[in-house]
Motif scaffolding. Sequence first.
Motif, PDB file in Angstrom:
ATOM      1  N   LEU A  94       0.835  -1.191   0.000  1.00 33.19           N
ATOM      2  CA  LEU A  94       0.000   0.000   0.000  1.00 33.19           C
ATOM      3  C   LEU A  94       0.874   1.246   0.000  1.00 33.19           C
ATOM      4  N   PHE A  95       0.428   2.254  -0.732  1.00 29.91           N
ATOM      5  CA  PHE A  95       1.173   3.511  -0.805  1.00 29.91           C
ATOM      6  C   PHE A  95       0.230   4.665  -0.461  1.00 29.91           C
ATOM      7  N   PHE A  96       0.661   5.486   0.494  1.00 28.64           N
ATOM      8  CA  PHE A  96      -0.149   6.597   0.979  1.00 28.64           C
ATOM      9  C   PHE A  96       0.560   7.925   0.741  1.00 28.64           C
ATOM     10  N   SER A  97      -0.246   8.976   0.593  1.00 32.02           N
ATOM     11  CA  SER A  97       0.296  10.330   0.484  1.00 32.02           C
ATOM     12  C   SER A  97       0.762  10.793   1.867  1.00 32.02           C
ATOM     13  N   PRO A  98       1.510  11.892   1.940  1.00 29.50           N
ATOM     14  CA  PRO A  98       1.903  12.433   3.248  1.00 29.50           C
ATOM     15  C   PRO A  98       0.702  12.781   4.134  1.00 29.50           C
ATOM     16  N   ASP A  99      -0.463  12.996   3.524  1.00 29.05           N
ATOM     17  CA  ASP A  99      -1.676  13.288   4.282  1.00 29.05           C
ATOM     18  C   ASP A  99      -2.434  12.032   4.694  1.00 29.05           C
ATOM     19  N   GLY A 100      -1.881  10.857   4.358  1.00 29.29           N
ATOM     20  CA  GLY A 100      -2.517   9.602   4.768  1.00 29.29           C
ATOM     21  C   GLY A 100      -3.581   9.088   3.822  1.00 29.29           C
ATOM     22  N   GLU A 101      -3.626   9.615   2.605  1.00 29.37           N
ATOM     23  CA  GLU A 101      -4.616   9.166   1.624  1.00 29.37           C
ATOM     24  C   GLU A 101      -4.044   8.007   0.810  1.00 29.37           C
ATOM     25  N   LEU A 102      -4.826   6.934   0.673  1.00 29.34           N
ATOM     26  CA  LEU A 102      -4.373   5.784  -0.109  1.00 29.34           C
ATOM     27  C   LEU A 102      -4.304   6.159  -1.579  1.00 29.34           C
ATOM     28  N   LEU A 103      -3.135   5.943  -2.195  1.00 30.91           N
ATOM     29  CA  LEU A 103      -2.908   6.323  -3.587  1.00 30.91           C
ATOM     30  C   LEU A 103      -2.824   5.130  -4.528  1.00 30.91           C
ATOM     31  N   ASP A 104      -2.211   4.038  -4.054  1.00 29.35           N
ATOM     32  CA  ASP A 104      -1.950   2.921  -4.959  1.00 29.35           C
ATOM     33  C   ASP A 104      -1.795   1.642  -4.167  1.00 29.35           C
ATOM     34  N   ARG A 105      -1.960   0.527  -4.849  1.00 32.53           N
ATOM     35  CA  ARG A 105      -1.714  -0.784  -4.240  1.00 32.53           C
ATOM     36  C   ARG A 105      -1.238  -1.754  -5.301  1.00 32.53           C
ATOM     37  N   LYS A 106      -0.397  -2.672  -4.877  1.00 33.45           N
ATOM     38  CA  LYS A 106       0.052  -3.767  -5.731  1.00 33.45           C
ATOM     39  C   LYS A 106       0.071  -5.029  -4.879  1.00 33.45           C
ATOM     40  N   ILE A 107      -0.068  -6.165  -5.535  1.00 29.78           N
ATOM     41  CA  ILE A 107      -0.093  -7.435  -4.814  1.00 29.78           C
ATOM     42  C   ILE A 107       0.856  -8.421  -5.478  1.00 29.78           C
ATOM     43  N   GLY A 108       1.616  -9.153  -4.653  1.00 30.15           N
ATOM     44  CA  GLY A 108       2.466 -10.219  -5.165  1.00 30.15           C
ATOM     45  C   GLY A 108       3.947  -9.885  -5.148  1.00 30.15           C
ATOM     46  N   SER A 109       4.763 -10.925  -5.128  1.00 31.79           N
ATOM     47  CA  SER A 109       6.215 -10.748  -5.121  1.00 31.79           C
ATOM     48  C   SER A 109       6.699 -10.320  -6.500  1.00 31.79           C
ATOM     49  N   CYS A 110       7.896  -9.765  -6.552  1.00 32.86           N
ATOM     50  CA  CYS A 110       8.439  -9.275  -7.816  1.00 32.86           C
ATOM     51  C   CYS A 110       9.956  -9.151  -7.705  1.00 32.86           C
ATOM     52  N   SER A 111      10.596  -8.783  -8.802  1.00 32.25           N
ATOM     53  CA  SER A 111      12.044  -8.621  -8.830  1.00 32.25           C
ATOM     54  C   SER A 111      12.445  -7.265  -8.259  1.00 32.25           C
ATOM     55  N   THR A 112      13.735  -7.087  -8.058  1.00 33.51           N
ATOM     56  CA  THR A 112      14.253  -5.804  -7.571  1.00 33.51           C
ATOM     57  C   THR A 112      13.855  -4.667  -8.497  1.00 33.51           C
ATOM     58  N   LYS A 113      14.065  -4.851  -9.792  1.00 33.19           N
ATOM     59  CA  LYS A 113      13.743  -3.815 -10.764  1.00 33.19           C
ATOM     60  C   LYS A 113      12.255  -3.496 -10.756  1.00 33.19           C
ATOM     61  N   GLU A 114      11.431  -4.519 -10.741  1.00 27.21           N
ATOM     62  CA  GLU A 114       9.981  -4.324 -10.740  1.00 27.21           C
ATOM     63  C   GLU A 114       9.515  -3.605  -9.481  1.00 27.21           C
ATOM     64  N   PHE A 115      10.136  -3.943  -8.345  1.00 31.03           N
ATOM     65  CA  PHE A 115       9.716  -3.339  -7.084  1.00 31.03           C
ATOM     66  C   PHE A 115      10.052  -1.846  -7.049  1.00 31.03           C
ATOM     67  N   ILE A 116      11.170  -1.477  -7.620  1.00 31.94           N
ATOM     68  CA  ILE A 116      11.523  -0.050  -7.689  1.00 31.94           C
ATOM     69  C   ILE A 116      10.580   0.676  -8.649  1.00 31.94           C
TER      70      ILE A 116
END
Length: 410
Positions: A149-171
Amino acid sequence: MSIIRYANTEISLNLVMSKQPSNATRFKTAIYKTIFLICSIVMYSYSNAQDKGIHFDNNTNWKGILAKARAENKYIFVDCFTTWCGPCKYMSNIIFPMEEVGNFYNDKFINVSMQFDSTINDAENIKARYADAAFIFGEYKINGYPTFLFFSPDGELLDRKIGSCSTKEFIIIGTNALDPEKQYYTQIKKYNAGQRDSIFLNNLTLMALAAFDDSLTEKFSKECNAILNDANKSKLNYRLKQIIFSKELKSVGGWVNLEKWDNEQWYTYSNKIRKTYPLFAEDVLFDFKIRVYQTKNDWGEFTATVMKYANNKSVSSDDLNKCAWLIFTNCNDKKILNEALQWSKRSFTNQERIDPNCMDTYANLLYKLGRKNEAIEWEQKAQKIVIEQGGDKSWSQNVIDKINKGEKTW
């Protein structure tokens, strides 16, 4: 006196000798030193890896994390995991400690690792977050692990992803989470504000699927299909089908279980797919079923499944060609080869822009069935199309040469 001196000397010698270790003692001491050295190296390496990887704040409660993000004007990354989740362990043991991952995430985010199950071995800081984990689970509808889960500095949910991935994909995932154009929930706001153009809906459908938001995937895809032309509709549906297939295959344990797939498993799985993805269910189930039969080398059932599916109006040329080629390269049964020949021809008969690869498959099937002259004729047609489309004719010429020499092309 000499005796006494000798006695004293002897006693003194014995005392000295008693302080010198035996060979066995020296050996044990060397082993202990080696073990100590190895442990020190391992502990140093582990500590060094932790320093280089993602730094997680695992001692602050959720309200404290939100306050910290506001104060530092920093985005929040939350790793939602369980102790029993294999992909979660892969991320925590392999990806999170990577230096390049740490450099990026530590700079851009306040990082939080949140455990969503409980065990008798949980540390106190884990127990202290049980309530926070329960809140996040319900509030943000966690339905798979690991969820990011990714949130803004104000605590608003912006994005989500599910599942494992490679180093490059995670960045890349983290980079996209900072881009409003690639934030799933930011795009949903645009949808709710009335944006409905085809490109937007196409991208939003794919984003919903990547976020495991199944109900909205279905909703967006229906709206998108209603306004796309046939070619783009086919591309979108094919992409959605591939993502769903990959996602659902992981959920049943990957390729390793396919050889043991039985009717009960199939019944449970197919019902789930039809309920979750009614618009794409039959296409996904087809892909899965032929993969099962391919793994089992059961080309009779493979062919029966393809023949049944070939009458479905949503069948793609790519699917038909792929299945025909699998039969060509793996099966010698002439009855089955003749069945494959039928759907191979269908793969290019109604194409607006003929794919020479489909025609090549057809020619190869003819050759394997002993129809050499027809095979050469169709391979030459494929070669002509390749040339017209500005391609390299050498691959088709190689097939023609082998057919003329009576050599195998499979």
